[in-house]
Design an enzyme around this catalytic site. Sequence first.
Site, PDB file in Angstrom:
ATOM      1  N   SER A  36       0.836  -1.213   0.000  1.00 44.99           N
ATOM      2  CA  SER A  36       0.000   0.000   0.000  1.00 44.99           C
ATOM      3  C   SER A  36       0.868   1.259   0.000  1.00 44.99           C
ATOM      4  O   SER A  36       2.043   1.214   0.388  1.00 44.99           O
ATOM      5  CB  SER A  36      -0.865  -0.069   1.273  1.00 44.99           C
ATOM      6  OG  SER A  36      -1.396   1.158   1.628  1.00 44.99           O
ATOM      7  N   GLY A  92       5.022   2.191   0.360  1.00 42.50           N
ATOM      8  CA  GLY A  92       5.697   0.900   0.197  1.00 42.50           C
ATOM      9  C   GLY A  92       5.419   0.295  -1.171  1.00 42.50           C
ATOM     10  O   GLY A  92       6.286  -0.348  -1.772  1.00 42.50           O
ATOM     11  N   SER A 133       9.233   9.764  10.424  1.00 44.44           N
ATOM     12  CA  SER A 133       8.411  10.928  10.092  1.00 44.44           C
ATOM     13  C   SER A 133       8.973  12.135  10.814  1.00 44.44           C
ATOM     14  O   SER A 133       9.537  11.999  11.907  1.00 44.44           O
ATOM     15  CB  SER A 133       6.971  10.687  10.558  1.00 44.44           C
ATOM     16  OG  SER A 133       6.273  11.909  10.617  1.00 44.44           O
ATOM     17  N   TYR A 184       2.212   8.540  18.068  1.00 46.01           N
ATOM     18  CA  TYR A 184       2.821   8.399  16.743  1.00 46.01           C
ATOM     19  C   TYR A 184       4.237   9.000  16.746  1.00 46.01           C
ATOM     20  O   TYR A 184       5.193   8.385  16.265  1.00 46.01           O
ATOM     21  CB  TYR A 184       1.941   9.097  15.696  1.00 46.01           C
ATOM     22  CG  TYR A 184       2.445   8.942  14.283  1.00 46.01           C
ATOM     23  CD1 TYR A 184       2.434   7.698  13.654  1.00 46.01           C
ATOM     24  CD2 TYR A 184       2.941  10.029  13.566  1.00 46.01           C
ATOM     25  CE1 TYR A 184       2.896   7.545  12.351  1.00 46.01           C
ATOM     26  CE2 TYR A 184       3.406   9.894  12.264  1.00 46.01           C
ATOM     27  CZ  TYR A 184       3.380   8.641  11.662  1.00 46.01           C
ATOM     28  OH  TYR A 184       3.856   8.492  10.378  1.00 46.01           O
TER      29      TYR A 184
HETATM   30  N1  NAP Z   1       1.704   9.344   4.504  1.00 46.13           N
HETATM   31  C1  NAP Z   1       2.366  10.248   5.177  1.00 46.13           C
HETATM   32  O1  NAP Z   1       2.075  11.461   5.125  1.00 46.13           O
HETATM   33  C2  NAP Z   1       3.520   9.835   6.029  1.00 46.13           C
HETATM   34  C3  NAP Z   1       4.268  10.848   6.644  1.00 46.13           C
HETATM   35  C4  NAP Z   1       5.358  10.488   7.430  1.00 46.13           C
HETATM   36  C5  NAP Z   1       5.687   9.157   7.573  1.00 46.13           C
HETATM   37  N2  NAP Z   1       4.935   8.190   6.971  1.00 46.13           N
HETATM   38  C6  NAP Z   1       5.318   6.794   7.171  1.00 46.13           C
HETATM   39  O2  NAP Z   1       5.348   6.115   5.953  1.00 46.13           O
HETATM   40  C7  NAP Z   1       5.145   4.711   6.169  1.00 46.13           C
HETATM   41  C8  NAP Z   1       4.183   4.156   5.128  1.00 46.13           C
HETATM   42  O3  NAP Z   1       2.918   4.731   5.345  1.00 46.13           O
HETATM   43  P1  NAP Z   1       1.920   5.115   4.172  1.00 46.13           P
HETATM   44  O4  NAP Z   1       1.705   6.575   4.255  1.00 46.13           O
HETATM   45  O5  NAP Z   1       2.333   4.510   2.906  1.00 46.13           O
HETATM   46  O6  NAP Z   1       0.568   4.456   4.726  1.00 46.13           O
HETATM   47  P2  NAP Z   1      -0.230   3.144   4.281  1.00 46.13           P
HETATM   48  O7  NAP Z   1      -0.612   3.222   2.863  1.00 46.13           O
HETATM   49  O8  NAP Z   1      -1.305   2.982   5.296  1.00 46.13           O
HETATM   50  O9  NAP Z   1       0.855   2.001   4.439  1.00 46.13           O
HETATM   51  C9  NAP Z   1       1.179   1.454   5.687  1.00 46.13           C
HETATM   52  C10 NAP Z   1       1.566   0.022   5.485  1.00 46.13           C
HETATM   53  O10 NAP Z   1       1.914  -0.535   6.764  1.00 46.13           O
HETATM   54  C11 NAP Z   1       1.249  -1.783   6.865  1.00 46.13           C
HETATM   55  N3  NAP Z   1       1.015  -2.228   8.229  1.00 46.13           N
HETATM   56  C12 NAP Z   1       0.274  -1.636   9.192  1.00 46.13           C
HETATM   57  N4  NAP Z   1       0.236  -2.429  10.285  1.00 46.13           N
HETATM   58  C13 NAP Z   1       0.962  -3.538  10.009  1.00 46.13           C
HETATM   59  C14 NAP Z   1       1.263  -4.736  10.712  1.00 46.13           C
HETATM   60  N5  NAP Z   1       0.786  -4.983  11.934  1.00 46.13           N
HETATM   61  N6  NAP Z   1       2.058  -5.650  10.116  1.00 46.13           N
HETATM   62  C15 NAP Z   1       2.522  -5.462   8.861  1.00 46.13           C
HETATM   63  N7  NAP Z   1       2.242  -4.370   8.123  1.00 46.13           N
HETATM   64  C16 NAP Z   1       1.458  -3.422   8.703  1.00 46.13           C
HETATM   65  C17 NAP Z   1      -0.080  -1.548   6.159  1.00 46.13           C
HETATM   66  O11 NAP Z   1      -0.685  -2.800   5.889  1.00 46.13           O
HETATM   67  P3  NAP Z   1      -2.283  -2.915   5.699  1.00 46.13           P
HETATM   68  O12 NAP Z   1      -2.564  -2.473   4.310  1.00 46.13           O
HETATM   69  O13 NAP Z   1      -2.531  -4.363   5.940  1.00 46.13           O
HETATM   70  O14 NAP Z   1      -2.912  -2.027   6.728  1.00 46.13           O
HETATM   71  C18 NAP Z   1       0.405  -0.823   4.923  1.00 46.13           C
HETATM   72  O15 NAP Z   1       0.910  -1.726   3.978  1.00 46.13           O
HETATM   73  C19 NAP Z   1       4.685   4.582   7.612  1.00 46.13           C
HETATM   74  O16 NAP Z   1       5.768   4.129   8.403  1.00 46.13           O
HETATM   75  C20 NAP Z   1       4.319   6.000   8.000  1.00 46.13           C
HETATM   76  O17 NAP Z   1       4.484   6.239   9.385  1.00 46.13           O
HETATM   77  C21 NAP Z   1       3.859   8.505   6.186  1.00 46.13           C
END
Ligand code: NAP
Length: 335
Positions: free
Chosen positions: A27, A30, A160, A194
């Site tokens: 998702s 990633g 983050s 967070y």
């Molecule tokens: N988006 C932003 O603005 C932002 C900003 C700063 C940092 N980040 C960081 O970027 C990273 C990726 O986030 P994203 O924005 O791409 O959000 P996302 O689309 O929600 O992706 C998060 C991923 O983590 C997986 N995950 C959650 N719980 C898990 C578990 N128990 N075991 C294995 N996988 C798990 C989710 O799997 P499921 O699909 O099964 O839930 C999903 O594949 C995160 O570490 C987040 O903190 C994001």
Amino acid sequence: MPDVFNFTFNDIPNLEGKVAIVTGGNSGLGEVVSRELACKGCKVYIASRSRTRAEAAIARIKTSIGTDENLVFFELDLETMRGAVAAAESFLKLESRLDILVANAGLGGIKSELTPDGFERTFGVNHLGHFAFVTTVLPLVIRTADDNVDSQVRIVIMTSKSYEKSSPIDFEDVKTTYHSKFAFFTLQDLLRRYARSKLANIYFMRELADLVKERKNIYVNACHPGLVYTNIFDLSTSPLPWYMRYIGERQAKWFGVNVNDGAKPALFLAADRRVIENDVKGALIYPGPTDGFIYFSNIYIRKINQLGMDVQSRKKLWQFSENALKKALESCSEC
Ligand SMILES: NC(=O)c1ccc[n+]([C@@H]2O[C@H](COP(=O)([O-])OP(=O)(O)OC[C@H]3O[C@@H](n4cnc5c(N)ncnc54)[C@H](OP(=O)(O)O)[C@@H]3O)[C@@H](O)[C@H]2O)c1
């Protein structure tokens, strides 16, 4: 070293023969990281807790790049340390090398609950699950570096800039939950949890980088992707009232950068040759010059703040995580 790196997907070299694993590769950020690595010939394990969601991501990537031959679903749930270790051990049986490890999975905005290991869930998944998984596959990462002295091995930890808002980690508090009938305090607690988990990501990265520093060809770094509208902003299971969820989602939707741009800092660290040329190690990368809204494809090394650089705190976190892992494994010796 230059202050700013201009990075596009074209800067990713040919990665044929290399093996990567991307946690949360099904998702958001990633998925883009997995797609771009696979597109350059890297064999990519999409580590996901859901086969269905991983296969859907693989299908989307196939539509985008025309093939899925380099993509493999790998089951990983970071919710329990025991589960993360078991997954890592199965990975060790699957592959004889691991060139790129992107610890990307993460959650935020969720209800305050404990994992089965007894830790607040955001801390448990974002830090402890990754600690268990990464430290178990680390010998393979090291072996890959030792056996292939001409190649470079990378570990990328997704953190983050929220970490900047964290106060020092209280190791008793990570075993507790918080509930308030006041939305304002619920929101503060959610942001605090967070931020703490993302500070833990910085400590973990710094300690890992230190651990492998004798190896010249292992590059451990962390990055902030910017504000990106992904599933992490699906706040439907959060404890916040509807209007706060609405504002949170809209803010990311209107002001966030697109997911392709958001994945660039991680891809830069995972594959760009300038990481090697400039010996970027133990560093934190931010996109720039703005965090969202307008994005100029630039990436820069951000000075880690004083708390993030605190050596005692990061060693304490490592010790705490090791003890937690030991306890989690012992408590289930007969499972
Ligand atoms: N988006 C932003 O603005 C932002 C900003 C700063 C940092 N980040 C960081 O970027 C990273 C990726 O986030 P994203 O924005 O791409 O959000 P996302 O689309 O929600 O992706 C998060 C991923 O983590 C997986 N995950 C959650 N719980 C898990 C578990 N128990 N075991 C294995 N996988 C798990 C989710 O799997 P499921 O699909 O099964 O839930 C999903 O594949 C995160 O570490 C987040 O903190 C994001």
